[in-house]
Design an enzyme around this catalytic site. Sequence first.
Site, mmCIF file in Angstrom:
data_model
loop_
_atom_site.group_PDB
_atom_site.id
_atom_site.type_symbol
_atom_site.label_atom_id
_atom_site.label_comp_id
_atom_site.label_asym_id
_atom_site.label_seq_id
_atom_site.Cartn_x
_atom_site.Cartn_y
_atom_site.Cartn_z
ATOM 1 C CE LYS A 1 -4.217 -1.869 1.995
ATOM 2 N NZ LYS A 1 -5.311 -1.669 2.947
ATOM 3 C CG ASP B 1 -8.151 0.645 3.022
ATOM 4 O OD1 ASP B 1 -8.966 -0.176 2.554
ATOM 5 O OD2 ASP B 1 -6.919 0.522 2.901
#
Length: 295
Positions: A74, A110
Amino acid sequence: MNSQNRTDSIRQCGLIGNPVGHTLSPVIHNRLAQAFGHNLEYQPMQVEPEDLEKTVREYVAGCMAGCNVTVPYKSAVIAHLDCLDSLAKEIGAVNTIVPTAEGLKGYNTDMPGLLRAMEEDGVKIRGEQVLILGAGGVARAVALLMLKEGAKEVYLLNRTLEKAETIVQEMQAVMGCTNIHALQLEEYNQLPLGHNYLAIQATSVGLYPCVERAVIEDVEFYKRIHTGYDLIYRPAETKFMKFVKAQGGKAYNGLKMLLYQAVIAYELWHRVEIPKELAQQTYQVLKDAVEQRKE
Ligand code: ATR
């Protein structure tokens, strides 16, 4: 695979990570595609570190309508993108890549996903005293979200105090705020009295197969928690959630966050708006899929 795989009718999407074997993302994306009549192929791709750049620059840029990114890439993926959404930049993590006119753009869905999940569950952030358990990448992003959404005070509790302190210093520098504090995990009895806390569980403790563990196992701690939000969704009810509920609090797992990060990614890739009813139907499908994966 190369750009020749692309046809007008097939929308290639995927997930880059390592490992990716247990991902539930295809369940969500396929259900949404079915509802929209999109001809979608969602492909999880286990990528070795040395192949990350090539995968992003050649495969994702060459033939994908969109791509998700998961652990451990990420942050590492950012170096291979052309531009970043401002939230992804602040968080320092990308879980969604969108091909745009300016090239590959990195987003973080997210945290907006967690926010939508909390809103739907009726969990308020503004004005709250918030405890975050953990100080890893996810906890850092959650801290930023809580501050942005108007939490009154944020306390980061972590086994390694220095990591919590680093996040506090970063948040103070980035957001100019003084309402974020670091504590060693065992120091929870030093939390200001007279408050009821919203606690967000952002450590890996309690994750399957270690389901009998919670990061804090003292009943006294849980008496001060009115709501517990565990970012783990496997098991569906973690030990942390059981502790919260046993002391009369409300408890939620991370499955809705998983749903909404995907919903937002889908909206970005396919330029659609996903109605609440479809999101809720998809949640049901997701829950069934988790159940079926029983150990
Ligand atoms: P992520 O990117 O998902 O946040 P991470 O950066 O590895 O993952 O962070 C994991 C978090 O779980 C950390 O806060 C870690 O505590 P340390 O910073 O002290 O390592 C926490 N954690 C993992 N195992 C733990 C354990 N057995 N007890 C307490 N905390 C634990």
